[in-house]
Design an enzyme around this catalytic site. Structure first.
Site, PDB file in Angstrom:
ATOM      1  N   ARG A   1      -1.660  12.671  -0.654  1.00 43.68           N
ATOM      2  CA  ARG A   1      -1.736  11.323  -1.230  1.00 43.68           C
ATOM      3  C   ARG A   1      -0.919  11.260  -2.502  1.00 43.68           C
ATOM      4  NH1 ARG A   1      -6.811  10.123  -2.797  1.00 43.68           N
ATOM      5  NH2 ARG A   1      -7.637  12.183  -2.370  1.00 43.68           N
TER       6      ARG A   1
ATOM      7  N   HIS B   1     -14.595  14.559   0.514  1.00 45.13           N
ATOM      8  CA  HIS B   1     -13.131  14.481   0.464  1.00 45.13           C
ATOM      9  C   HIS B   1     -12.725  13.422   1.483  1.00 45.13           C
ATOM     10  CE1 HIS B   1      -8.932  15.568   0.661  1.00 45.13           C
ATOM     11  NE2 HIS B   1      -9.090  16.413  -0.343  1.00 45.13           N
TER      12      HIS B   1
END
Ligand SMILES: Cc1cc2nc3c(=O)[nH]c(=O)nc-3n(C[C@H](O)[C@H](O)[C@H](O)COP(=O)(O)OP(=O)(O)OC[C@H]3O[C@@H](n4cnc5c(N)ncnc54)[C@H](O)[C@@H]3O)c2cc1C
Length: 570
Positions: free
Chosen positions: A264, A243
């Site tokens: 994001r 990640h």
């Protein structure tokens, strides 16, 4: 306790044995009980039932097609694109087809509350790598909502719960028919044998054999290692997802904890220490909303090129949305950053790629069958659904979809299998292996070995790999394997963390070796697997998946099989 007399080991008989109590395990229990209430179900769980594992850590959410403007074909396309077309397309198709049903079930039968839009419909947010906003969530604490409600359901269906009990090894009869498994009660240190008609392995895989890692600590690849020792084939073991945004908090246990994808999706920027939005160099079209593999490699490359922060990270910043808005939308993550003296609501936070999820695992079919009759595998322990890269939001979908299916299969097939007689030699060997560290008079403690394993994997088989690094990593694993076979832990057997660590270490080493072996074989870059010495994706040679298997004599064989494009061509 020294030595285990097999004849004295208590035996528990149950129709269906579910190993693990995350999303896959508990959905499986519910489905067995719904389809065949007369069946007796036992959960063996290393951590607290419903409160261990990673499903409860799910922050971002659950991908499911609910909007008429979306479609399962589009979700399938996104899943296969993300997986770089390495996926088992039948598993991926099952995932996207069943996910909406499972969301419906979670709301109407399990009692979950998901966030809703003003028009009353379930709110679905954007997640990276998807062409449609289809991620169902409850704030940024979706896993707590799902697992809390599933835990409540257990008080209704009342399975037999063996908590703080770790599964050790699958056991067959002398003819090779699955009979059940050996287990160890971590509180009392006592051995246990569980016989079952059907065994469902759902221990949640493991990406914990890395220096910086996100998953729950109790997950150490036990289920995959158990299946490996039993001779079951594993696929895609090289495909381990990093990640891009794990917290950096020095020696704190918070290091590695994920700041989720929704950040994001919601417009967070990534900067290097020079203040550059470095994603421009790696994926100018999608920028921060690019897939995890690309964003992780970008962050890693910036850090390695000396453009990272002094403590070896990059920066994520979403404060331009305004502190109130960030606090409202991401309360869990804001709280987490404040605990380590940073503040996501008001400024940038230091992050690093963190080992997150294992796409590889045991070969299954869409009903969770394995090669071994009576053995089902579900959730992160299984391989194939995500191919070379899992999309955010497809993990909890996988565990609940395939956990449900494993429950349906178990309910349908339990009555066709009886209780067998365990092969006493296997039982004795399993307990001898498990108790050995406790019985040795002298030897190293396991803790430094675990640290060495994590460092070796981080450096040699991490975000960026190459032949020399993988060879060096394997040499380290060889040495650690020899040393781990000689570790010694002081007694007593009750609540002995060093002993449990020794058992964890053995399984982590076992899984790590398969990750390195598969990474050495795949001489190309695809999804999460990036080889600096083979930086291109090579579809002509590598539209194939790697299968590894251990023979009874301990030798390892490997083969590669062509991916079948049963639903979609690349
Ligand atoms: C920080 C984090 C955030 C995530 N966020 C998302 C997200 O937003 N969306 C998404 O789709 N996915 C997300 N994921 C991935 C998701 O959590 C997993 O894909 C999924 O929940 C795994 O479910 P599982 O049931 O297979 O395993 P888990 O939920 O991990 O459960 C494993 C269970 O096995 C037990 N166990 C382990 N070893 C043994 C043993 N030897 N014997 C008995 N029991 C054992 C454990 O105690 C635990 O109960 C996230 C993962 C992490 C780490």
């Amino acid at each position: 306790m020294t030595g285990v007399d097999v004849a004295d080991v208590p035996v528990v008989d149950t129709d269906v044995l579910v190993v693990g109590s995350g999303g896959a395990g508990l959905m499986c229990v519910l489905h067995v009980k719904a389809a065949a209430p007369e069946l007796d179900v036992t959960i063996v769980s290393k951590g607290a039932v419903g409160r261990s594992g990673c499903t409860r850590m799910v922050q971002g959410g659950f991908n499911a097609v609910l909007d008429p403007a979306d479609s399962v074909d589009l979700h399938l396309r996104d899943t296969l694109d993300g997986g770089r077309f390495l996926n088992d397309q039948e598993l991926a198709h099952t995932l996207v087809t069943d996910a909406p049903k499972v969301i419906h079930e979670l709301e109407t039968r399990v009692g979950c509350f998901f966030d809703r839009s003003e028009d009353g419909r379930i709110h679905q947010k954007a997640f990276a790598g998807q062409q449609f906003d289809r991620t169902v969530h409850r704030g940024d604490l979706t896993g707590i909502e799902i697992m809390g409600r599933l835990r409540d359901q257990m008080f209704r269906v009342l399975p037999n719960e063996l908590e703080d009990v770790r599964a050790l090894d699958l056991v067959t009869d002398v003819h090779g028919e699955l009979v059940g498994l050996t287990a160890l009660d971590a509180r009392t240190g006592r051995a246990l044998l569980v016989r079952a008609r059907i065994v469902v392995v759902a221990t949640g895989g493991a990406a914990t054999m890395y220096r910086i890692a996100a998953p729950a600590k109790e997950k150490t690849g036990d289920g995959v290692a158990m299946c490996w020792r039993a001779g079951l084939p594993l696929r895609d073991m090289e495909m381990l997802q990093f990640h891009p945004t794990g917290l950096l908090a020095a020696e704190s246990r918070m290091t590695g904890a994920v700041l989720e994808e929704g950040l994001r999706g919601a417009g967070a920027y990534l900067y290097n220490a020079r203040g550059e939005r470095y994603m421009e160099r790696y994926d100018a079209a999608r920028m921060e909303r690019s897939t995890r593999d690309v964003v992780s490699r970008a962050g890693y490359s910036e850090i390695m090129a000396g453009r990272g922060t002094p403590t070896g990270g990059v920066l994520i910043d979403i404060s331009h949305l305004g502190a109130g808005e960030v606090e409202r939308r991401f309360p869990g993550m804001v709280a987490r950053t404040r605990q380590i003296g940073q503040d996501l609501a008001t400024g940038p936070v230091e992050v690093s790629p963190t080992a997150h999820f294992h796409m590889g695992g045991v070969l299954i079919d869409p009903d969770c069958h394995t090669e071994m009759r009576g053995l089902l595998v579900a959730g992160e322990d299984a391989g194939g659904t995500h191919g070379a890269n899992r999309l955010g939001g497809n993990g909890v979908a996988e565990s609940t979809v395939f956990g449900s299916r494993a429950g349906d299969t178990a309910a349908a097939e339990a009555s066709s299998r009886g209780f067998g007689e365990p092969d006493p030699e296997q039982v004795a060997a399993s307990f001898a292996r498990a108790y050995a560290p406790l019985e040795r008079d002298a030897g190293e403690l396991p803790f430094p070995l675990t640290r060495e394993l994590k460092d070796a994997m981080w450096v040699g088989c991490g975000v960026v790999r190459d032949r020399a690094g993988l060879e060096e990593c394997l040499a380290s694993l060889d040495e650690l394997t020899e040393r781990s076979a000689q570790v010694s832990v002081p007694g007593p057997a009750q609540v002995n963390y060093a002993w449990q660590e020794a058992l964890d270490l053995e399984n982590q080493l076992t899984v790590a070796r398969t990750v390195v072996a598969a990474a050495q074989l795949r001489e190309e870059s695809r999804g999460a697997h990036y080889r600096a010495d083979f930086p291109e994706q090579d579809d002509a040679a590598w539209s194939r998946y790697v299968v590894l298997r251990r023979a009874a004599d301990g030798s390892v064989s490997s083969d590669t099989r062509p991916v079948e494009h049963t639903r979609l061509a690349p």
